[in-house]
Scaffold this active site. Structure first.
Site, PDB file in Angstrom:
ATOM      1  N   HIS A  93      -6.413   0.701   3.309  1.00 55.48           N
ATOM      2  CA  HIS A  93      -5.836   1.361   1.824  1.00 55.48           C
ATOM      3  C   HIS A  93      -5.622   2.409   1.436  1.00 55.48           C
ATOM      4  O   HIS A  93      -5.100   3.132   2.343  1.00 55.48           O
ATOM      5  CB  HIS A  93      -7.876   1.492   1.797  1.00 55.48           C
ATOM      6  CG  HIS A  93      -7.550   0.695   0.416  1.00 55.48           C
ATOM      7  ND1 HIS A  93      -7.478   2.137  -0.996  1.00 55.48           N
ATOM      8  CD2 HIS A  93      -8.391  -0.016  -0.641  1.00 55.48           C
ATOM      9  CE1 HIS A  93      -7.782   1.766  -1.804  1.00 55.48           C
ATOM     10  NE2 HIS A  93      -8.182   0.223  -1.712  1.00 55.48           N
ATOM     11  N   GLU A 123     -13.225  -5.596   2.104  1.00 52.55           N
ATOM     12  CA  GLU A 123     -13.182  -6.350   2.401  1.00 52.55           C
ATOM     13  C   GLU A 123     -14.092  -7.470   3.310  1.00 52.55           C
ATOM     14  O   GLU A 123     -14.541  -8.498   3.126  1.00 52.55           O
ATOM     15  CB  GLU A 123     -11.924  -6.796   1.909  1.00 52.55           C
ATOM     16  CG  GLU A 123     -10.435  -7.232   1.099  1.00 52.55           C
ATOM     17  CD  GLU A 123     -11.311  -7.726  -0.366  1.00 52.55           C
ATOM     18  OE1 GLU A 123     -12.212  -7.530  -0.297  1.00 52.55           O
ATOM     19  OE2 GLU A 123      -9.755  -7.788  -0.361  1.00 52.55           O
TER      20      GLU A 123
HETATM   21  N1  ACO Z   1      -3.534  -3.653   9.806  1.00 50.41           N
HETATM   22  C1  ACO Z   1      -2.959  -3.323  10.971  1.00 50.41           C
HETATM   23  N2  ACO Z   1      -2.062  -1.939  10.494  1.00 50.41           N
HETATM   24  C2  ACO Z   1      -2.043  -1.613   9.485  1.00 50.41           C
HETATM   25  C3  ACO Z   1      -3.027  -2.118   8.408  1.00 50.41           C
HETATM   26  C4  ACO Z   1      -4.005  -3.659   8.964  1.00 50.41           C
HETATM   27  N3  ACO Z   1      -5.292  -3.621   8.203  1.00 50.41           N
HETATM   28  N4  ACO Z   1      -2.904  -1.322   7.678  1.00 50.41           N
HETATM   29  C5  ACO Z   1      -2.155  -0.494   7.581  1.00 50.41           C
HETATM   30  N5  ACO Z   1      -1.743  -0.733   8.004  1.00 50.41           N
HETATM   31  C6  ACO Z   1      -0.308  -0.048   9.014  1.00 50.41           C
HETATM   32  C7  ACO Z   1       0.923  -0.600   8.710  1.00 50.41           C
HETATM   33  O1  ACO Z   1       1.176  -1.230  10.006  1.00 50.41           O
HETATM   34  C8  ACO Z   1       1.836   1.332   8.799  1.00 50.41           C
HETATM   35  O2  ACO Z   1       2.385   0.607  10.598  1.00 50.41           O
HETATM   36  P1  ACO Z   1       3.354   1.326  10.485  1.00 50.41           P
HETATM   37  O3  ACO Z   1       4.027   2.528   9.767  1.00 50.41           O
HETATM   38  O4  ACO Z   1       4.024   1.257  12.027  1.00 50.41           O
HETATM   39  O5  ACO Z   1       5.088   0.164  10.216  1.00 50.41           O
HETATM   40  C9  ACO Z   1       1.058   1.701   8.325  1.00 50.41           C
HETATM   41  O6  ACO Z   1      -0.646   1.114   8.689  1.00 50.41           O
HETATM   42  C10 ACO Z   1       1.054   1.944   6.540  1.00 50.41           C
HETATM   43  O7  ACO Z   1       0.691   0.076   6.809  1.00 50.41           O
HETATM   44  P2  ACO Z   1       1.795   0.209   5.181  1.00 50.41           P
HETATM   45  O8  ACO Z   1       1.729  -1.252   4.156  1.00 50.41           O
HETATM   46  O9  ACO Z   1       2.761   0.995   3.974  1.00 50.41           O
HETATM   47  O10 ACO Z   1       0.060   1.150   4.033  1.00 50.41           O
HETATM   48  P3  ACO Z   1      -0.788   0.319   2.814  1.00 50.41           P
HETATM   49  O11 ACO Z   1      -1.021   2.254   1.632  1.00 50.41           O
HETATM   50  O12 ACO Z   1       0.714  -0.095   1.509  1.00 50.41           O
HETATM   51  O13 ACO Z   1      -1.600  -0.689   2.763  1.00 50.41           O
HETATM   52  C11 ACO Z   1      -2.718  -2.206   2.836  1.00 50.41           C
HETATM   53  C12 ACO Z   1      -2.747  -0.834   2.556  1.00 50.41           C
HETATM   54  C13 ACO Z   1      -2.238  -3.137   2.115  1.00 50.41           C
HETATM   55  C14 ACO Z   1      -3.616  -2.651   2.229  1.00 50.41           C
HETATM   56  C15 ACO Z   1      -2.669  -2.138   4.105  1.00 50.41           C
HETATM   57  O14 ACO Z   1      -3.930  -1.048   4.555  1.00 50.41           O
HETATM   58  C16 ACO Z   1      -3.517  -3.983   4.411  1.00 50.41           C
HETATM   59  O15 ACO Z   1      -2.184  -4.817   4.481  1.00 50.41           O
HETATM   60  N6  ACO Z   1      -4.208  -3.676   4.661  1.00 50.41           N
HETATM   61  C17 ACO Z   1      -5.216  -5.314   6.161  1.00 50.41           C
HETATM   62  C18 ACO Z   1      -4.617  -6.292   4.325  1.00 50.41           C
HETATM   63  C19 ACO Z   1      -6.915  -6.115   3.772  1.00 50.41           C
HETATM   64  O16 ACO Z   1      -7.371  -6.163   4.319  1.00 50.41           O
HETATM   65  N7  ACO Z   1      -6.273  -6.251   1.845  1.00 50.41           N
HETATM   66  C20 ACO Z   1      -7.251  -6.169   0.977  1.00 50.41           C
HETATM   67  C21 ACO Z   1      -7.420  -4.489   0.675  1.00 50.41           C
HETATM   68  S1  ACO Z   1      -8.224  -4.151  -0.181  1.00 50.41           S
HETATM   69  C22 ACO Z   1      -8.212  -4.191  -2.235  1.00 50.41           C
HETATM   70  O17 ACO Z   1      -6.980  -4.626  -2.151  1.00 50.41           O
HETATM   71  C23 ACO Z   1      -9.616  -4.899  -2.619  1.00 50.41           C
END
Ligand code: ACO
Length: 392
Positions: free
Chosen positions: A269, A327
Protein backbone atom coordinates in the site's frame (compact mmCIF):
# COMPACT_ATOMS: atom_id res chain seq x y z
CA UNK A 1 16.18 21.05 -11.08
CA UNK A 2 13.11 20.97 -8.83
CA UNK A 3 12.46 17.78 -6.84
CA UNK A 4 9.78 15.63 -8.48
CA UNK A 5 7.19 13.97 -6.22
CA UNK A 6 6.63 10.94 -8.45
CA UNK A 7 3.15 9.56 -7.92
CA UNK A 8 2.59 12.62 -5.68
CA UNK A 9 3.82 10.47 -2.79
CA UNK A 10 3.62 12.37 0.49
CA UNK A 11 2.20 15.51 -1.19
CA UNK A 12 -0.64 17.12 0.80
CA UNK A 13 -3.17 18.62 -1.62
CA UNK A 14 -6.09 19.56 0.62
CA UNK A 15 -7.73 19.37 4.04
CA UNK A 16 -10.63 16.97 4.57
CA UNK A 17 -13.06 16.17 7.37
CA UNK A 18 -14.13 12.92 5.75
CA UNK A 19 -11.44 10.38 6.66
CA UNK A 20 -7.95 10.13 8.09
CA UNK A 21 -5.40 7.45 7.26
CA UNK A 22 -2.40 6.93 9.57
CA UNK A 23 -0.16 4.62 7.60
CA UNK A 24 2.46 4.17 10.32
CA UNK A 25 0.02 3.31 13.12
CA UNK A 26 -2.41 1.42 10.89
CA UNK A 27 -5.37 3.60 11.84
CA UNK A 28 -8.33 4.82 9.82
CA UNK A 29 -10.94 7.35 10.95
CA UNK A 30 -14.15 7.75 8.96
CA UNK A 31 -16.02 10.95 9.78
CA UNK A 32 -14.05 10.97 13.06
CA UNK A 33 -14.85 7.38 14.08
CA UNK A 34 -12.28 4.54 14.15
CA UNK A 35 -13.27 2.23 11.30
CA UNK A 36 -13.44 -0.78 13.64
CA UNK A 37 -16.06 1.01 15.81
CA UNK A 38 -18.17 2.36 12.97
CA UNK A 39 -18.15 -0.22 10.19
CA UNK A 40 -19.50 -3.35 11.92
CA UNK A 41 -22.38 -1.50 13.62
CA UNK A 42 -23.65 1.37 11.44
CA UNK A 43 -26.04 1.10 8.52
CA UNK A 44 -24.69 2.36 5.21
CA UNK A 45 -27.34 5.09 5.29
CA UNK A 46 -25.93 6.33 8.62
CA UNK A 47 -22.41 6.42 7.19
CA UNK A 48 -23.57 8.27 4.08
CA UNK A 49 -25.32 10.82 6.29
CA UNK A 50 -22.15 11.18 8.36
CA UNK A 51 -20.08 11.95 5.26
CA UNK A 52 -22.59 14.23 3.58
CA UNK A 53 -23.77 16.16 6.66
CA UNK A 54 -20.78 15.87 9.02
CA UNK A 55 -22.61 14.05 11.84
CA UNK A 56 -24.62 10.90 12.47
CA UNK A 57 -28.37 11.24 11.82
CA UNK A 58 -31.10 10.90 14.41
CA UNK A 59 -33.80 8.33 13.70
CA UNK A 60 -36.04 10.60 11.61
CA UNK A 61 -33.09 11.89 9.57
CA UNK A 62 -31.93 8.32 8.92
CA UNK A 63 -35.43 7.31 7.82
CA UNK A 64 -35.68 10.38 5.55
CA UNK A 65 -32.38 9.50 3.87
CA UNK A 66 -33.57 5.92 3.43
CA UNK A 67 -36.69 7.23 1.66
CA UNK A 68 -34.68 9.64 -0.50
CA UNK A 69 -32.29 6.89 -1.61
CA UNK A 70 -35.16 4.50 -2.30
CA UNK A 71 -36.96 7.14 -4.38
CA UNK A 72 -33.94 7.60 -6.66
CA UNK A 73 -33.04 3.99 -7.44
CA UNK A 74 -34.64 3.71 -10.90
CA UNK A 75 -32.40 4.09 -13.96
CA UNK A 76 -33.19 6.42 -16.90
CA UNK A 77 -34.49 4.65 -20.04
CA UNK A 78 -31.30 5.47 -21.99
CA UNK A 79 -29.24 3.91 -19.24
CA UNK A 80 -31.28 0.70 -19.33
CA UNK A 81 -30.90 0.53 -23.13
CA UNK A 82 -27.15 1.10 -22.79
CA UNK A 83 -26.84 -1.77 -20.30
CA UNK A 84 -28.66 -4.09 -22.70
CA UNK A 85 -26.24 -3.12 -25.46
CA UNK A 86 -23.19 -3.37 -23.21
CA UNK A 87 -24.23 -6.88 -22.15
CA UNK A 88 -24.69 -7.89 -25.82
CA UNK A 89 -21.13 -6.69 -26.48
CA UNK A 90 -19.82 -8.69 -23.51
CA UNK A 91 -18.67 -5.51 -21.80
CA UNK A 92 -16.86 -5.89 -18.44
CA UNK A 93 -18.87 -4.76 -15.37
CA UNK A 94 -16.55 -1.82 -14.61
CA UNK A 95 -16.75 -0.59 -18.22
CA UNK A 96 -20.53 -0.85 -18.17
CA UNK A 97 -20.64 0.94 -14.84
CA UNK A 98 -18.50 3.80 -16.21
CA UNK A 99 -20.69 4.13 -19.31
CA UNK A 100 -23.87 3.79 -17.26
CA UNK A 101 -22.85 6.44 -14.71
CA UNK A 102 -22.26 8.87 -17.58
CA UNK A 103 -25.95 8.58 -18.55
CA UNK A 104 -27.12 9.52 -15.05
CA UNK A 105 -27.10 13.22 -16.01
CA UNK A 106 -30.42 12.28 -17.66
CA UNK A 107 -31.90 11.56 -14.23
CA UNK A 108 -31.05 15.08 -13.03
CA UNK A 109 -34.13 17.33 -13.19
CA UNK A 110 -32.10 20.56 -12.88
CA UNK A 111 -28.46 20.00 -13.88
CA UNK A 112 -27.72 23.73 -13.79
CA UNK A 113 -28.60 24.05 -10.08
CA UNK A 114 -25.29 24.15 -8.20
CA UNK A 115 -26.70 25.04 -4.78
CA UNK A 116 -25.46 22.86 -1.91
CA UNK A 117 -28.93 21.34 -1.44
CA UNK A 118 -29.07 20.37 -5.14
CA UNK A 119 -25.57 18.87 -4.98
CA UNK A 120 -26.48 16.74 -1.94
CA UNK A 121 -29.64 15.58 -3.71
CA UNK A 122 -27.45 14.67 -6.72
CA UNK A 123 -25.08 12.71 -4.46
CA UNK A 124 -28.02 10.72 -3.06
CA UNK A 125 -29.27 9.91 -6.56
CA UNK A 126 -25.85 8.84 -7.79
CA UNK A 127 -25.17 6.53 -4.85
CA UNK A 128 -28.69 5.07 -5.15
CA UNK A 129 -28.27 4.36 -8.87
CA UNK A 130 -24.69 3.00 -8.71
CA UNK A 131 -26.08 -0.09 -6.98
CA UNK A 132 -28.94 -0.44 -9.47
CA UNK A 133 -26.52 -0.11 -12.38
CA UNK A 134 -24.16 -2.83 -11.15
CA UNK A 135 -27.01 -5.23 -10.38
CA UNK A 136 -28.86 -4.60 -13.66
CA UNK A 137 -25.76 -5.15 -15.78
CA UNK A 138 -24.87 -8.27 -13.82
CA UNK A 139 -28.27 -9.79 -14.50
CA UNK A 140 -28.19 -8.77 -18.17
CA UNK A 141 -24.84 -10.51 -18.79
CA UNK A 142 -26.37 -13.63 -17.27
CA UNK A 143 -29.40 -13.39 -19.56
CA UNK A 144 -31.68 -12.45 -16.68
CA UNK A 145 -34.11 -9.54 -16.50
CA UNK A 146 -33.03 -6.85 -14.03
CA UNK A 147 -34.92 -6.99 -10.72
CA UNK A 148 -36.70 -3.71 -9.91
CA UNK A 149 -35.52 -2.16 -6.61
CA UNK A 150 -37.60 -2.52 -3.44
CA UNK A 151 -38.25 0.68 -1.51
CA UNK A 152 -38.74 -1.09 1.82
CA UNK A 153 -35.19 -2.52 1.89
CA UNK A 154 -32.09 -0.67 3.06
CA UNK A 155 -29.47 0.27 0.48
CA UNK A 156 -27.24 -2.78 0.94
CA UNK A 157 -30.09 -5.30 1.34
CA UNK A 158 -31.70 -3.90 -1.80
CA UNK A 159 -28.41 -4.24 -3.72
CA UNK A 160 -28.28 -7.95 -2.87
CA UNK A 161 -31.98 -8.28 -3.68
CA UNK A 162 -31.48 -6.69 -7.12
CA UNK A 163 -28.54 -9.02 -7.80
CA UNK A 164 -30.15 -12.28 -6.72
CA UNK A 165 -33.88 -11.66 -6.93
CA UNK A 166 -34.47 -12.83 -3.36
CA UNK A 167 -34.42 -11.13 0.00
CA UNK A 168 -31.00 -11.66 1.62
CA UNK A 169 -30.48 -13.14 5.11
CA UNK A 170 -29.77 -10.49 7.80
CA UNK A 171 -26.29 -11.94 8.52
CA UNK A 172 -25.32 -11.56 4.86
CA UNK A 173 -26.63 -7.99 4.77
CA UNK A 174 -24.67 -7.18 7.94
CA UNK A 175 -21.48 -8.59 6.41
CA UNK A 176 -21.86 -6.62 3.17
CA UNK A 177 -22.91 -3.48 5.05
CA UNK A 178 -19.72 -3.77 7.12
CA UNK A 179 -17.80 -3.95 3.84
CA UNK A 180 -19.60 -0.89 2.36
CA UNK A 181 -18.89 1.10 5.55
CA UNK A 182 -15.26 0.01 5.67
CA UNK A 183 -14.38 1.06 2.13
CA UNK A 184 -16.67 4.09 1.77
CA UNK A 185 -13.78 6.54 2.09
CA UNK A 186 -10.02 6.42 2.43
CA UNK A 187 -8.15 9.71 2.30
CA UNK A 188 -6.65 10.96 -0.94
CA UNK A 189 -6.58 7.65 -2.85
CA UNK A 190 -6.26 7.71 -6.65
CA UNK A 191 -9.97 7.58 -7.51
CA UNK A 192 -10.95 10.18 -4.90
CA UNK A 193 -8.16 12.45 -6.10
CA UNK A 194 -9.45 12.00 -9.66
CA UNK A 195 -12.95 13.02 -8.57
CA UNK A 196 -11.59 16.06 -6.74
CA UNK A 197 -9.46 17.15 -9.71
CA UNK A 198 -12.54 17.06 -11.94
CA UNK A 199 -14.67 18.87 -9.34
CA UNK A 200 -11.94 21.51 -8.92
CA UNK A 201 -12.52 22.66 -12.51
CA UNK A 202 -16.15 23.39 -11.47
CA UNK A 203 -17.30 20.53 -13.65
CA UNK A 204 -20.29 18.48 -12.46
CA UNK A 205 -20.65 15.61 -9.99
CA UNK A 206 -21.53 13.02 -12.66
CA UNK A 207 -18.32 13.81 -14.56
CA UNK A 208 -16.30 13.53 -11.33
CA UNK A 209 -17.74 10.11 -10.53
CA UNK A 210 -17.26 8.83 -14.09
CA UNK A 211 -13.56 9.70 -13.78
CA UNK A 212 -13.35 8.08 -10.36
CA UNK A 213 -14.80 4.81 -11.68
CA UNK A 214 -12.12 4.78 -14.39
CA UNK A 215 -9.37 5.27 -11.81
CA UNK A 216 -10.73 2.58 -9.49
CA UNK A 217 -10.78 -0.04 -12.23
CA UNK A 218 -6.99 -0.51 -12.39
CA UNK A 219 -5.31 -3.42 -10.56
CA UNK A 220 -3.05 -1.06 -8.59
CA UNK A 221 -6.17 0.39 -6.98
CA UNK A 222 -9.58 -1.31 -6.87
CA UNK A 223 -9.03 -4.11 -9.36
CA UNK A 224 -7.02 -6.33 -6.99
CA UNK A 225 -9.52 -8.45 -4.97
CA UNK A 226 -10.64 -10.71 -7.84
CA UNK A 227 -7.06 -11.71 -8.71
CA UNK A 228 -6.23 -12.04 -4.96
CA UNK A 229 -8.93 -14.69 -4.51
CA UNK A 230 -8.05 -16.37 -7.81
CA UNK A 231 -4.51 -16.80 -6.48
CA UNK A 232 -5.77 -18.53 -3.32
CA UNK A 233 -7.92 -20.86 -5.42
CA UNK A 234 -5.02 -21.58 -7.78
CA UNK A 235 -2.66 -22.47 -4.92
CA UNK A 236 -5.32 -24.73 -3.36
CA UNK A 237 -5.77 -26.52 -6.68
CA UNK A 238 -2.03 -26.99 -7.09
CA UNK A 239 -1.80 -28.47 -3.58
CA UNK A 240 -4.75 -30.79 -4.27
CA UNK A 241 -3.13 -31.98 -7.53
CA UNK A 242 0.41 -32.41 -6.22
CA UNK A 243 -0.48 -33.71 -2.76
CA UNK A 244 2.10 -31.31 -1.32
CA UNK A 245 1.25 -29.07 1.66
CA UNK A 246 -0.51 -25.80 0.86
CA UNK A 247 2.29 -23.77 2.42
CA UNK A 248 4.83 -25.37 0.04
CA UNK A 249 2.71 -24.65 -3.04
CA UNK A 250 2.07 -21.11 -1.81
CA UNK A 251 5.78 -20.49 -1.31
CA UNK A 252 6.53 -21.79 -4.82
CA UNK A 253 3.79 -19.75 -6.51
CA UNK A 254 4.67 -16.52 -4.73
CA UNK A 255 8.34 -16.84 -5.74
CA UNK A 256 7.25 -17.52 -9.35
CA UNK A 257 5.10 -14.37 -9.40
CA UNK A 258 7.86 -12.16 -8.00
CA UNK A 259 10.51 -13.72 -10.30
CA UNK A 260 8.23 -13.00 -13.27
CA UNK A 261 8.05 -9.31 -12.23
CA UNK A 262 4.44 -9.70 -11.08
CA UNK A 263 2.75 -8.33 -7.98
CA UNK A 264 0.91 -10.15 -5.26
CA UNK A 265 -2.62 -8.79 -5.35
CA UNK A 266 -3.95 -7.74 -1.96
CA UNK A 267 -0.50 -6.80 -0.61
CA UNK A 268 1.34 -3.51 -0.36
CA UNK A 269 0.00 0.00 0.00
CA UNK A 270 1.22 3.49 -0.76
CA UNK A 271 0.30 4.78 2.70
CA UNK A 272 0.06 1.79 5.07
CA UNK A 273 3.44 0.53 6.18
CA UNK A 274 1.79 -1.77 8.73
CA UNK A 275 -1.27 -4.00 8.30
CA UNK A 276 -4.22 -2.18 6.72
CA UNK A 277 -6.79 -1.77 9.57
CA UNK A 278 -9.57 -2.47 7.07
CA UNK A 279 -8.14 -5.99 6.60
CA UNK A 280 -8.78 -6.58 10.33
CA UNK A 281 -12.38 -5.34 10.17
CA UNK A 282 -13.19 -7.37 7.06
CA UNK A 283 -11.39 -10.48 8.37
CA UNK A 284 -13.49 -10.35 11.55
CA UNK A 285 -16.68 -9.86 9.50
CA UNK A 286 -15.74 -12.86 7.33
CA UNK A 287 -15.22 -15.05 10.41
CA UNK A 288 -18.65 -14.02 11.74
CA UNK A 289 -20.24 -14.81 8.39
CA UNK A 290 -18.59 -18.13 7.59
CA UNK A 291 -20.57 -20.89 9.20
CA UNK A 292 -20.32 -23.49 6.41
CA UNK A 293 -17.33 -25.90 6.50
CA UNK A 294 -16.30 -25.00 2.95
CA UNK A 295 -15.98 -21.31 3.70
CA UNK A 296 -14.16 -21.87 6.99
CA UNK A 297 -11.68 -24.11 5.17
CA UNK A 298 -11.18 -21.47 2.49
CA UNK A 299 -10.64 -18.82 5.15
CA UNK A 300 -8.03 -20.94 6.92
CA UNK A 301 -6.24 -21.69 3.65
CA UNK A 302 -6.26 -17.98 2.82
CA UNK A 303 -4.53 -17.30 6.16
CA UNK A 304 -1.79 -19.78 5.18
CA UNK A 305 -1.40 -18.08 1.78
CA UNK A 306 -1.34 -14.61 3.42
CA UNK A 307 1.33 -15.70 5.88
CA UNK A 308 3.45 -17.21 3.11
CA UNK A 309 3.13 -14.17 0.84
CA UNK A 310 4.26 -11.87 3.65
CA UNK A 311 7.14 -14.18 4.56
CA UNK A 312 8.40 -14.40 0.97
CA UNK A 313 7.88 -10.69 0.21
CA UNK A 314 9.77 -9.69 3.36
CA UNK A 315 12.60 -11.99 2.26
CA UNK A 316 12.66 -10.95 -1.43
CA UNK A 317 11.83 -7.26 -0.95
CA UNK A 318 13.66 -6.36 2.26
CA UNK A 319 12.93 -2.91 3.61
CA UNK A 320 9.85 -2.42 1.41
CA UNK A 321 7.42 -2.84 4.33
CA UNK A 322 4.78 -4.68 2.28
CA UNK A 323 1.79 -5.81 4.35
CA UNK A 324 -1.71 -7.16 3.68
CA UNK A 325 -4.08 -4.54 2.27
CA UNK A 326 -7.88 -4.27 2.27
CA UNK A 327 -8.30 -6.18 -0.98
CA UNK A 328 -7.19 -9.58 0.32
CA UNK A 329 -9.93 -9.71 2.96
CA UNK A 330 -12.38 -7.96 0.66
CA UNK A 331 -12.04 -10.98 -1.59
CA UNK A 332 -12.78 -13.43 1.23
CA UNK A 333 -15.72 -11.47 2.59
CA UNK A 334 -17.37 -10.79 -0.76
CA UNK A 335 -16.92 -14.44 -1.72
CA UNK A 336 -18.63 -15.39 1.57
CA UNK A 337 -21.47 -13.01 0.76
CA UNK A 338 -21.93 -14.99 -2.46
CA UNK A 339 -20.60 -12.46 -4.97
CA UNK A 340 -18.74 -13.58 -8.05
CA UNK A 341 -15.15 -12.27 -8.38
CA UNK A 342 -16.23 -10.15 -11.39
CA UNK A 343 -18.51 -8.21 -9.03
CA UNK A 344 -15.83 -7.34 -6.49
CA UNK A 345 -14.57 -4.09 -8.05
CA UNK A 346 -18.02 -2.79 -9.12
CA UNK A 347 -19.26 -3.48 -5.58
CA UNK A 348 -16.29 -1.51 -4.24
CA UNK A 349 -17.33 1.32 -6.58
CA UNK A 350 -20.94 1.17 -5.35
CA UNK A 351 -19.68 1.69 -1.78
CA UNK A 352 -16.96 4.24 -2.61
CA UNK A 353 -19.46 6.37 -4.55
CA UNK A 354 -20.50 7.60 -1.08
CA UNK A 355 -16.98 8.85 -0.35
CA UNK A 356 -16.41 10.23 -3.85
CA UNK A 357 -19.61 12.29 -3.75
CA UNK A 358 -18.75 13.61 -0.26
CA UNK A 359 -15.31 14.67 -1.50
CA UNK A 360 -16.88 16.42 -4.49
CA UNK A 361 -19.18 18.32 -2.10
CA UNK A 362 -16.18 19.25 0.04
CA UNK A 363 -14.19 20.35 -3.04
CA UNK A 364 -17.09 22.51 -4.29
CA UNK A 365 -17.34 24.15 -0.84
CA UNK A 366 -13.65 25.04 -0.56
CA UNK A 367 -12.55 24.98 -4.16
CA UNK A 368 -9.18 25.85 -5.62
CA UNK A 369 -8.33 24.50 -9.08
CA UNK A 370 -5.99 21.48 -8.72
CA UNK A 371 -3.23 22.04 -11.18
CA UNK A 372 0.20 20.59 -10.35
CA UNK A 373 3.36 21.21 -12.37
CA UNK A 374 5.77 19.07 -14.36
CA UNK A 375 9.40 19.31 -15.39
CA UNK A 376 9.94 19.42 -19.16
CA UNK A 377 12.56 16.90 -20.33
CA UNK A 378 11.73 17.00 -24.08
CA UNK A 379 13.57 18.66 -26.98
CA UNK A 380 13.65 22.39 -27.84
CA UNK A 381 12.90 22.54 -31.62
CA UNK A 382 12.11 25.03 -34.38
CA UNK A 383 9.47 24.49 -37.04
CA UNK A 384 10.64 23.58 -40.58
CA UNK A 385 8.38 22.98 -43.60
CA UNK A 386 8.19 19.31 -44.72
CA UNK A 387 10.68 19.42 -47.66
CA UNK A 388 13.37 21.06 -45.50
CA UNK A 389 13.14 18.52 -42.66
CA UNK A 390 16.19 16.38 -42.19
CA UNK A 391 15.64 12.95 -40.74
CA UNK A 392 17.49 12.78 -37.43
N1 ACO B 1 3.87 -7.60 -4.77
C1 ACO B 1 5.19 -7.61 -5.07
N2 ACO B 1 5.99 -6.53 -4.93
C2 ACO B 1 5.41 -5.41 -4.45
C3 ACO B 1 4.06 -5.34 -4.11
C4 ACO B 1 3.27 -6.50 -4.28
N3 ACO B 1 1.98 -6.50 -3.98
N4 ACO B 1 3.78 -4.09 -3.67
C5 ACO B 1 4.91 -3.40 -3.74
N5 ACO B 1 5.90 -4.20 -4.21
C6 ACO B 1 7.31 -3.83 -4.41
C7 ACO B 1 7.55 -3.29 -5.81
O1 ACO B 1 7.85 -4.31 -6.73
C8 ACO B 1 8.71 -2.36 -5.56
O2 ACO B 1 9.87 -3.15 -5.44
P1 ACO B 1 11.22 -2.78 -6.24
O3 ACO B 1 11.59 -1.42 -5.75
O4 ACO B 1 12.15 -3.86 -5.85
O5 ACO B 1 10.86 -2.76 -7.70
C9 ACO B 1 8.44 -1.78 -4.19
O6 ACO B 1 7.63 -2.76 -3.52
C10 ACO B 1 7.69 -0.44 -4.22
O7 ACO B 1 6.60 -0.53 -5.13
P2 ACO B 1 5.82 0.75 -5.65
O8 ACO B 1 4.93 0.33 -6.76
O9 ACO B 1 6.75 1.88 -5.92
O10 ACO B 1 5.03 1.15 -4.36
P3 ACO B 1 3.64 1.85 -4.29
O11 ACO B 1 3.59 2.63 -3.07
O12 ACO B 1 3.29 2.59 -5.55
O13 ACO B 1 2.70 0.54 -4.20
C11 ACO B 1 0.65 -0.53 -4.68
C12 ACO B 1 1.36 0.55 -3.86
C13 ACO B 1 0.47 -0.02 -6.11
C14 ACO B 1 -0.73 -0.76 -4.05
C15 ACO B 1 1.46 -1.86 -4.69
O14 ACO B 1 1.73 -2.29 -3.39
C16 ACO B 1 0.78 -2.96 -5.50
O15 ACO B 1 0.90 -2.98 -6.74
N6 ACO B 1 0.05 -3.90 -4.82
C17 ACO B 1 -0.67 -4.96 -5.50
C18 ACO B 1 -2.01 -4.46 -6.03
C19 ACO B 1 -3.01 -4.19 -4.93
O16 ACO B 1 -3.16 -4.97 -3.99
N7 ACO B 1 -3.73 -3.07 -5.08
C20 ACO B 1 -4.76 -2.66 -4.13
C21 ACO B 1 -4.26 -1.55 -3.25
S1 ACO B 1 -5.45 -1.12 -2.00
C22 ACO B 1 -6.53 -0.06 -2.76
O17 ACO B 1 -6.17 0.68 -3.64
C23 ACO B 1 -7.93 -0.09 -2.38
Amino acid sequence: MEAIARGLEGVVVTETRLSHVDGERGELLIGGFPVEELAPHATFEEVLYLLWYGRLPDESERAALHRELAAQRALPVTCRALLRDAARHGSEPMDSLRMGVATLSLADPCPGDTSHAAQVHRAVGLVARFATLVAAHWRRIHNLEPVPPRADLGHVANYLYMLNGEEPAPAVVRALETYFNTVVDHGMNASTFTARVIASTESDMVSALVGAVGALKGPRHGGAPGPALDMVFEIRERAARSGRPLVEEADKRVREIVAGGGRLMGFGHRVYKVRDPRAEVLGAAAVRLFDGDADVALYNDALVVEDTVLHVLHELKPGRRIETNVEFYTALLLHGVGLDTALFTPTFAAARAGGWSAHVLEQFEENRLIRPASVYVGEHRHWMPGPERVAM
